[in-house]
Design an enzyme around this catalytic site. Structure first.
Site, PDB file in Angstrom:
ATOM      1  N   CYS A  23       0.835  -1.206   0.000  1.00 54.76           N
ATOM      2  CA  CYS A  23       0.000   0.000   0.000  1.00 54.76           C
ATOM      3  C   CYS A  23       0.868   1.253   0.000  1.00 54.76           C
ATOM      4  CB  CYS A  23      -0.917  -0.025   1.224  1.00 54.76           C
ATOM      5  SG  CYS A  23      -1.976   1.414   1.320  1.00 54.76           S
ATOM      6  N   CYS A  74      -0.430   4.131   2.110  1.00 51.46           N
ATOM      7  CA  CYS A  74      -0.238   3.980   3.562  1.00 51.46           C
ATOM      8  C   CYS A  74       1.234   4.157   3.954  1.00 51.46           C
ATOM      9  CB  CYS A  74      -0.659   2.597   4.047  1.00 51.46           C
ATOM     10  SG  CYS A  74      -2.080   1.883   3.236  1.00 51.46           S
ATOM     11  N   ASP A  75       2.136   3.504   3.227  1.00 48.11           N
ATOM     12  CA  ASP A  75       3.526   3.394   3.686  1.00 48.11           C
ATOM     13  C   ASP A  75       4.523   4.266   2.915  1.00 48.11           C
ATOM     14  OD1 ASP A  75       2.690   1.498   5.541  1.00 48.11           O
ATOM     15  OD2 ASP A  75       2.884  -0.137   4.108  1.00 48.11           O
TER      16      ASP A  75
END
Ligand code: NAP
Length: 306
Positions: free
Chosen positions: A131, A134-135
Site C-alpha cells: 500500500c 499507507c507506507d
C-alpha cells in the site's frame, strides 16, 4: 432474527456495527480474523483523520471493535461457509450454525496478490508494502521499487515520485496495462525508471530491505536494484468466493453496488474493500459501513410498511 448480520472484521464492518447500534438495530458481526481486517497488518496508519501522529493498525482495529461493542453489536468469531440471500429472510451459514437476519452487509474485504517469495514475507513491514498510500511517506528521499504494470502500480509510482528520490517500475512485460493518461504521466516523470521484461527474483537485505534482484525474462540477465522500499502492486483478490453466484460482481470479482452500497439483491449491501471502487482505504471503508446501515434502515422501513 437479527435486523442485520455484518460479515467481516475490518473498518467497514465495525463502523456498520457502531451505526447499527446507534440506529437501534440488532446487529451480529461474524468475523473470522482479528478485529481490524487488513489494517491489523499495517504498522502505522498515518492517514486516518483524528490521529495526527499516526496510530498502529492493531490499535485502531481494537478501538473500532470496542466502539462497536459499546453500541451493542454482538461479535462472534466464525467462518462463514455459505449464504442464502435472495429471500426476505437472509441466511448465513457457518459449519455448525445458521444465522438469520432481515438484512446482510457483506464486507469480507480483499487480499493483496503476492509474488509468493520467501523474501517478500520476510521483509513485510521492514521495506515490503502492498500500500503506497499507507507506507510511501516512510520512504521520503529514498529509492523504491514498484512491481506491476497496471493502474495501481503506475498510480503508486506517480504518487511515490512526489517525495522519493527514484522509483523503479519492475514489470514482467514491455507494455503497460495501465490507462494511457497514467502511462504518459509516468513516462514523462524524470524520477520514474521502467525496468521492462523483468521479474523479481528475490528481495535482499538484513533487517531492512536494501535491494531487489530482478531477472530479465528475455535475456535471463540478473540485475540488482539498490532500494529501501518495495511496493508490490500486482492486483488484489476480493473474498467473494461464497457470494459471487448470488450477488452481482464486476469482471475482477468485486461486488457492484450503487451509491447507497446496495447490491442487486434487496436487503443485501456491501461495504469496504470488497466493493468495486477506485480507492480502498480505512476511511472509505468506514464511510461505506455507515452508508450501508443507512440504506439497510431505509430497507427495513419499507418492509414494515408492506
Ligand atoms: P491489474 O489491472 O490486474 O494489474 C496487475 C498488474 O500486475 C499487471 O500489469 C500484471 O502484469 C502484473 N502482475 C500480475 N500478477 C503478477 C505476478 N505474479 N508477477 C508480476 N506481475 C504481475 O491490477 P490493479 O492495477 O491493481 O488494478 C485492478 C483494477 O482496479 C483494474 O480494473 C484497474 O483499472 C482498477 N484501478 C483503477 C484505478 C483508477 O482508475 N484510477 C486505480 C487503481 C486501480 P500483466 O500486465 O503482464 O498481466
Amino acid at each position: 432474527m437479527y435486523d442485520v448480520i455484518i460479515v467481516g472484521a475490518g473498518p467497514a464492518v465495525l463502523t456498520a456495527g457502531i451505526y447499527a447500534g446507534r440506529a437501534g438495530m440488532s446487529a451480529l458481526i461474524l468475523e473470522r480474523v482479528f478485529p481490524g481486517g487488513q489494517i491489523a497488518r499495517a504498522h502505522i496508519v498515518e492517514n486516518y483523520p483524528g490521529f495526527p501522529d499516526g496510530v498502529e493498525g492493531v490499535e485502531l482495529g481494537i478501538r473500532f471493535k470496542e466502539h462497536a461493542e459499546r453500541h451493542g453489536a454482538v461479535i462472534e468469531s466464525a467462518e462463514v461457509t455459505g449464504y442464502s440471500l435472495d429471500g426476505e429472510i437472509k441466511k448465513v451459514f457457518t459449519s455448525d450454525k445458521t444465522y438469520e437476519a432481515k438484512t446482510v452487509i457483506l464486507a469480507m474485504g480483499a487480499a493483496y496478490k503476492t509474488l509468493g517469495l520467501y523474501s517478500e514475507k520476510r521483509f513485510l513491514g521492514t521495506g515490503v508494502s502492498y500500500c503506497a498510500t499507507c507506507d510511501g511517506p516512510f520512504f521520503r528521499g529514498k529509492d523504491v521499487v514498484v512491481v506491476g504494470g497496471g493502474d495501481t502500480a503506475i498510480e503508486d509510482a506517480l504518487y511515490l515520485a512526489n517525495f522519493v528520490n527514484r522509483v523503479y517500475v519492475v514489470h514482467r512485460r514491455d507494455e503497460l496495462r495501465a490507462q494511457m493518461a497514467l502511462q504518459k504521466a509516468a513516462r514523462q516523470n524524470e524520477r520514474i525508471e521502467f525496468v521492462w521484461n523483468s521479474e523479481v527474483d528475490t528481495i535482499t537485505g538484513d533487517t531492512m530491505v536494501t535491494g531487489v534482484r530482478v531477472r530479465n525474462n528475455k535475456t535471463q540477465e540478473m540485475r540488482l536494484i539498490p532500494c529501501s522500499g518495495v511496493f508490490i502492486a500486482i492486483g488484489t483478490v476480493p473474498h467473494t468466493e461464497e457470494v459471487k453466484s448470488q450477488v452481482k460482481t464486476d469482471a475482477f470479482g468485486y461486488i457492484v453496488t450503487d451509491s447507497g452500497m446496495r447490491t442487486n439483491l434487496p436487503g443485501v449491501f456491501a461495504a469496504g474493500d470488497i466493493v468495486a471502487k477506485p480507492l480502498r482505504q480505512v476511511v472509505t471503508a468506514a464511510a461505506d459501513g455507515a452508508i450501508a446501515i443507512y440504506s439497510a434502515q431505509e430497507y427495513l422501513r419499507t418492509l414494515e410498511k408492506e
